[in-house]
Design an enzyme around this catalytic site. Structure first.
Site, PDB file in Angstrom:
ATOM      1  N   LYS A  43     -15.080 -22.252  14.030  1.00  0.00           N
ATOM      2  CA  LYS A  43     -13.789 -21.727  14.337  1.00  0.00           C
ATOM      3  C   LYS A  43     -13.802 -20.385  14.611  1.00  0.00           C
ATOM      4  CE  LYS A  43     -10.850 -20.328  11.054  1.00  0.00           C
ATOM      5  NZ  LYS A  43      -9.995 -19.048  11.107  1.00  0.00           N
ATOM      6  N   ASN A  44     -14.461 -19.582  13.953  1.00  0.00           N
ATOM      7  CA  ASN A  44     -14.476 -17.888  14.363  1.00  0.00           C
ATOM      8  C   ASN A  44     -15.004 -17.492  15.507  1.00  0.00           C
ATOM      9  OD1 ASN A  44     -12.512 -17.657  12.189  1.00  0.00           O
ATOM     10  ND2 ASN A  44     -13.800 -17.044  10.526  1.00  0.00           N
ATOM     11  N   CYS A  84      -3.840 -16.109   8.098  1.00  0.00           N
ATOM     12  CA  CYS A  84      -3.738 -16.229   6.570  1.00  0.00           C
ATOM     13  C   CYS A  84      -3.227 -15.023   5.811  1.00  0.00           C
ATOM     14  CB  CYS A  84      -5.121 -16.713   5.989  1.00  0.00           C
ATOM     15  SG  CYS A  84      -5.640 -18.259   6.316  1.00  0.00           S
ATOM     16  N   ARG A 139      -3.720  -6.604   6.294  1.00  0.00           N
ATOM     17  CA  ARG A 139      -4.690  -6.943   7.508  1.00  0.00           C
ATOM     18  C   ARG A 139      -4.453  -6.006   8.611  1.00  0.00           C
ATOM     19  NH1 ARG A 139      -5.901 -13.048   8.041  1.00  0.00           N
ATOM     20  NH2 ARG A 139      -8.020 -12.526   8.920  1.00  0.00           N
ATOM     21  N   ASP A 148     -14.990 -16.266   3.142  1.00  0.00           N
ATOM     22  CA  ASP A 148     -14.493 -17.467   3.395  1.00  0.00           C
ATOM     23  C   ASP A 148     -14.735 -18.663   2.896  1.00  0.00           C
ATOM     24  OD1 ASP A 148     -12.923 -16.127   5.304  1.00  0.00           O
ATOM     25  OD2 ASP A 148     -14.312 -16.610   7.016  1.00  0.00           O
ATOM     26  N   ARG A 162      -5.580 -25.837  10.456  1.00  0.00           N
ATOM     27  CA  ARG A 162      -5.987 -24.384  11.436  1.00  0.00           C
ATOM     28  C   ARG A 162      -7.653 -24.381  11.576  1.00  0.00           C
ATOM     29  NH1 ARG A 162      -4.546 -19.558   9.043  1.00  0.00           N
ATOM     30  NH2 ARG A 162      -5.908 -18.887  10.724  1.00  0.00           N
TER      31      ARG A 162
HETATM   32  N1  EPU Z   1      -9.634  -3.948   8.128  1.00  0.00           N
HETATM   33  C1  EPU Z   1      -9.054  -2.808   8.183  1.00  0.00           C
HETATM   34  N2  EPU Z   1      -8.732  -2.336   9.369  1.00  0.00           N
HETATM   35  C2  EPU Z   1      -9.124  -3.189  10.698  1.00  0.00           C
HETATM   36  C3  EPU Z   1      -9.662  -4.437  10.386  1.00  0.00           C
HETATM   37  C4  EPU Z   1     -10.285  -4.600   9.150  1.00  0.00           C
HETATM   38  O1  EPU Z   1      -8.726  -2.073   7.186  1.00  0.00           O
HETATM   39  O2  EPU Z   1      -8.852  -2.582  11.610  1.00  0.00           O
HETATM   40  C5  EPU Z   1     -10.108  -4.599   6.505  1.00  0.00           C
HETATM   41  C6  EPU Z   1      -9.410  -5.878   6.335  1.00  0.00           C
HETATM   42  O3  EPU Z   1      -8.315  -5.607   5.987  1.00  0.00           O
HETATM   43  C7  EPU Z   1     -10.173  -6.566   5.417  1.00  0.00           C
HETATM   44  C8  EPU Z   1     -11.458  -5.908   5.712  1.00  0.00           C
HETATM   45  O4  EPU Z   1     -11.479  -4.910   6.664  1.00  0.00           O
HETATM   46  O5  EPU Z   1     -10.022  -5.958   4.141  1.00  0.00           O
HETATM   47  C9  EPU Z   1     -12.570  -7.051   6.617  1.00  0.00           C
HETATM   48  O6  EPU Z   1     -11.687  -7.783   7.798  1.00  0.00           O
HETATM   49  P1  EPU Z   1     -12.178  -8.116   9.031  1.00  0.00           P
HETATM   50  O7  EPU Z   1     -11.773  -7.418  10.363  1.00  0.00           O
HETATM   51  O8  EPU Z   1     -13.815  -8.148   9.152  1.00  0.00           O
HETATM   52  O9  EPU Z   1     -11.806  -9.433   8.961  1.00  0.00           O
HETATM   53  P2  EPU Z   1     -10.898 -10.262  10.296  1.00  0.00           P
HETATM   54  O10 EPU Z   1     -11.581 -10.150  11.801  1.00  0.00           O
HETATM   55  O11 EPU Z   1      -9.572 -10.138  10.011  1.00  0.00           O
HETATM   56  C10 EPU Z   1     -12.448 -12.610  10.554  1.00  0.00           C
HETATM   57  C11 EPU Z   1     -12.213 -13.967  10.036  1.00  0.00           C
HETATM   58  C12 EPU Z   1     -11.797 -14.154   8.524  1.00  0.00           C
HETATM   59  C13 EPU Z   1     -12.792 -13.719   7.649  1.00  0.00           C
HETATM   60  C14 EPU Z   1     -13.095 -12.177   7.795  1.00  0.00           C
HETATM   61  C15 EPU Z   1     -14.136 -11.609   7.038  1.00  0.00           C
HETATM   62  C16 EPU Z   1     -11.534 -14.464  12.233  1.00  0.00           C
HETATM   63  C17 EPU Z   1     -10.495 -15.236  13.302  1.00  0.00           C
HETATM   64  N3  EPU Z   1     -11.226 -14.238  10.910  1.00  0.00           N
HETATM   65  O12 EPU Z   1     -10.978 -11.827  10.013  1.00  0.00           O
HETATM   66  O13 EPU Z   1     -11.580 -15.721   8.471  1.00  0.00           O
HETATM   67  O14 EPU Z   1     -12.395 -14.129   6.366  1.00  0.00           O
HETATM   68  O15 EPU Z   1     -13.670 -12.018   9.213  1.00  0.00           O
HETATM   69  O16 EPU Z   1     -15.364 -12.204   7.276  1.00  0.00           O
HETATM   70  O17 EPU Z   1     -12.749 -14.313  12.693  1.00  0.00           O
HETATM   71  C18 EPU Z   1     -11.101 -17.655   7.791  1.00  0.00           C
HETATM   72  O18 EPU Z   1     -11.747 -18.173   8.485  1.00  0.00           O
HETATM   73  O19 EPU Z   1     -10.517 -18.347   6.667  1.00  0.00           O
HETATM   74  C19 EPU Z   1     -10.752 -16.289   7.812  1.00  0.00           C
HETATM   75  C20 EPU Z   1      -9.828 -15.532   7.029  1.00  0.00           C
END
Ligand code: EPU
Length: 428
Positions: A22-23, A117, A122, A305, A397
């Site tokens: 998915k990601n 989610c 975030r 995850d 999803r």
């Molecule tokens: N964060 C910040 N600022 C930013 C970006 C992130 O503070 O600008 C913080 C977030 O709040 C969090 C941490 O950094 O505490 C990590 O966030 P990250 O950016 O790595 O996560 P994401 O890109 O929003 C993706 C996956 C998530 C997965 C996370 C961590 C996708 C679409 N989503 O989210 O997937 O949990 O990386 O590996 O790729 C899932 O598949 O269930 C899911 C939630």
């Protein structure tokens, strides 16, 4: 609306094939905006998040045809505007990727603050930091993020925290920028490597994906390619845990065992047998499940995850386990639902203390997010009696045909239509 009805207590046995990640898929579908020709994407998981990505592209003017449910032909050349349709984009986190891809192509993007989610706050400050480093300005008006650059110039980007989405957006903005961009403290998840491979196949010049320094040298043209998406590490891990929770014996096919290492190691600590083959793993249990402690970390650490699914498993392990989620503030919302099924879980801030119980009991529960929903499915599979899981749109999803795949392994699970209570009230 639909819910899953599970009559638990059956061992999972047989073989299951894992779908595309998915990601990786949501990033790769968004990346087609940067492509100057049409692309064929294979092994795209048939889940609502990829369907929404495709719908967003279509509404923007792209042509998308499916040759089968997992193969998409995508041609984004007719997209003329850098504006993403807000209603659709608000439903998913990955819509933030349109910021990077549209900025890369049009030097401008309008994208609503991303949804996805509810795992706590975030923010996207690191994404914006990356765009600013490459010369873009930004403003947020009425919930719409507007980024714009006269030109994008390669630069050094140092992330203050490890961010998957931020790293992906930095790559997107840098791929067609002028000169060299160096991304430091980059995320290393397998889907970042997959995305870089996709872009490089199209002609991009990205080195170091999978390490914490990624170098991107901008190019002017990306050609159309046919590309197959990697298998979903989290879907595979979910079936591994489901097999263990039901004390079953399941061959999980179409996986990259290396991507599953942190899951495998922790299952083995619990007494679960995991055999690794070239592109499959077999999970079986022939003794008691033992307690363990879990701490989530960025890749190659234990993935956040998989935390809810593992916690569901730990509710029936011998002894007390401590689960710490260091990535998100609010990833234990499923705990209350598991308690309805007889689990003994106490949550304080980022830590859950799980005291193993003899067994879970079926109950009506609600999926609060995608992986929380997967945890409830696992709990329902090993619980005694009937579990009804509501709000399964969260689960759908990210999991392709989870009910069918589990039923093929011997689970008694049905996707059942029901009339929501407020709809009945409205019609009465
Ligand atoms: N964060 C910040 N600022 C930013 C970006 C992130 O503070 O600008 C913080 C977030 O709040 C969090 C941490 O950094 O505490 C990590 O966030 P990250 O950016 O790595 O996560 P994401 O890109 O929003 C993706 C996956 C998530 C997965 C996370 C961590 C996708 C679409 N989503 O989210 O997937 O949990 O990386 O590996 O790729 C899932 O598949 O269930 C899911 C939630």
């Amino acid at each position: 609306m639909y819910k899953y009805v599970i009559n638990g207590g059956r061992k999972l046995e047989g073989e299951v094939s894992i779908s595309g990640a998915k990601n990786a898929a949501v990033a790769i579908v968004a990346a087609t905006i940067l492509c100057d020709e049409a692309c064929v994407l294979e092994n795209v998981p048939d889940i609502s998040d990829t369907a929404i990505c495709a719908k967003i592209l279509r509404e923007m003017g792209a042509t998308i045809n499916y040759t089968n449910k997992n193969t998409m032909l995508v041609d984004t050349r007719n997209i003329k505007s850098p504006k993403v349709p807000p209603e659709l984009a608000r439903t998913m986190r990955a819509s933030s990727y349109f910021l990077g891809t549209l900025l890369g192509r049009f030097r401008e993007a309008f994208v609503p603050m991303p949804g996805g989610c509810d795992l706590g706050d975030r923010p996207i400050d690191q994404h914006i930091k990356a765009f600013n480093c490459l010369g873009a300005h930004h403003e947020i008006i009425n919930g719409i993020v507007h980024v714009k650059a006269d030109d994008l110039i390669g630069n050094q980007i140092f992330f203050d925290i490890n961010t998957v989405g931020g790293t992906i957006n930095a790559i997107f903005a840098a791929v067609k920028a002028k000169g060299l961009t160096i991304i430091e403290n980059a995320a290393k998840e397998p889907h970042i490597v997959d995305l870089a491979n996709f872009l490089n196949t199209m002609g991009a010049d990205i080195r170091g994906a999978g390490t914490d320094v990624i170098k991107v040298r901008g190019v002017n043209f990306l050609k159309g390619v046919t590309y197959g998406i990697i298998p979903d590490q989290i879907e595979a891990g979910t079936y591994m845990v489901a097999a263990a929770a039901t004390k079953g014996n399941v061959l999980i096919k179409n996986v990259i065992p290396k991507h599953l290492e942190s899951i495998t190691v922790n299952l083995r600590k619990m007494g679960v047998k995991v055999q690794e083959f070239d592109d499959s793993v077999r999970v079986s249990v022939d003794g008691p499940l033992m307690r363990t402690n879990i701490k989530t970390l960025p890749h190659p650490g234990f993935p956040t995850d998989m935390q809810p699914q593992f916690s569901a498993l730990l509710t029936i392990a011998d002894g007390t386990s401590i689960v710490t989620d260091n990535i998100f503030d609010n990833r234990f919302r499923y705990a209350g639902e598991l308690r309805k099924m007889g689990a003994d879980i106490t949550v304080k801030d980022k830590v859950a203390i799980i005291q193993g119980v003899e067994g879970l009991k079926g109950a009506p529960v609600r999926a609060t997010d995608l992986r929380a929903g997967a945890a409830l499915v696992i709990a329902g599979l090993c619980a005694e009696g009937r579990t009804e899981i509501d709000d399964i749109y969260h689960i759908e999803r990210g999991y392709e045909c989870i009910d069918e795949k589990l039923a093929a392994l011997g689970a008694d699970i049905k996707r059942v239509y029901f009339q929501p209570k407020n709809a009945m009230a409205a019609s009465s």
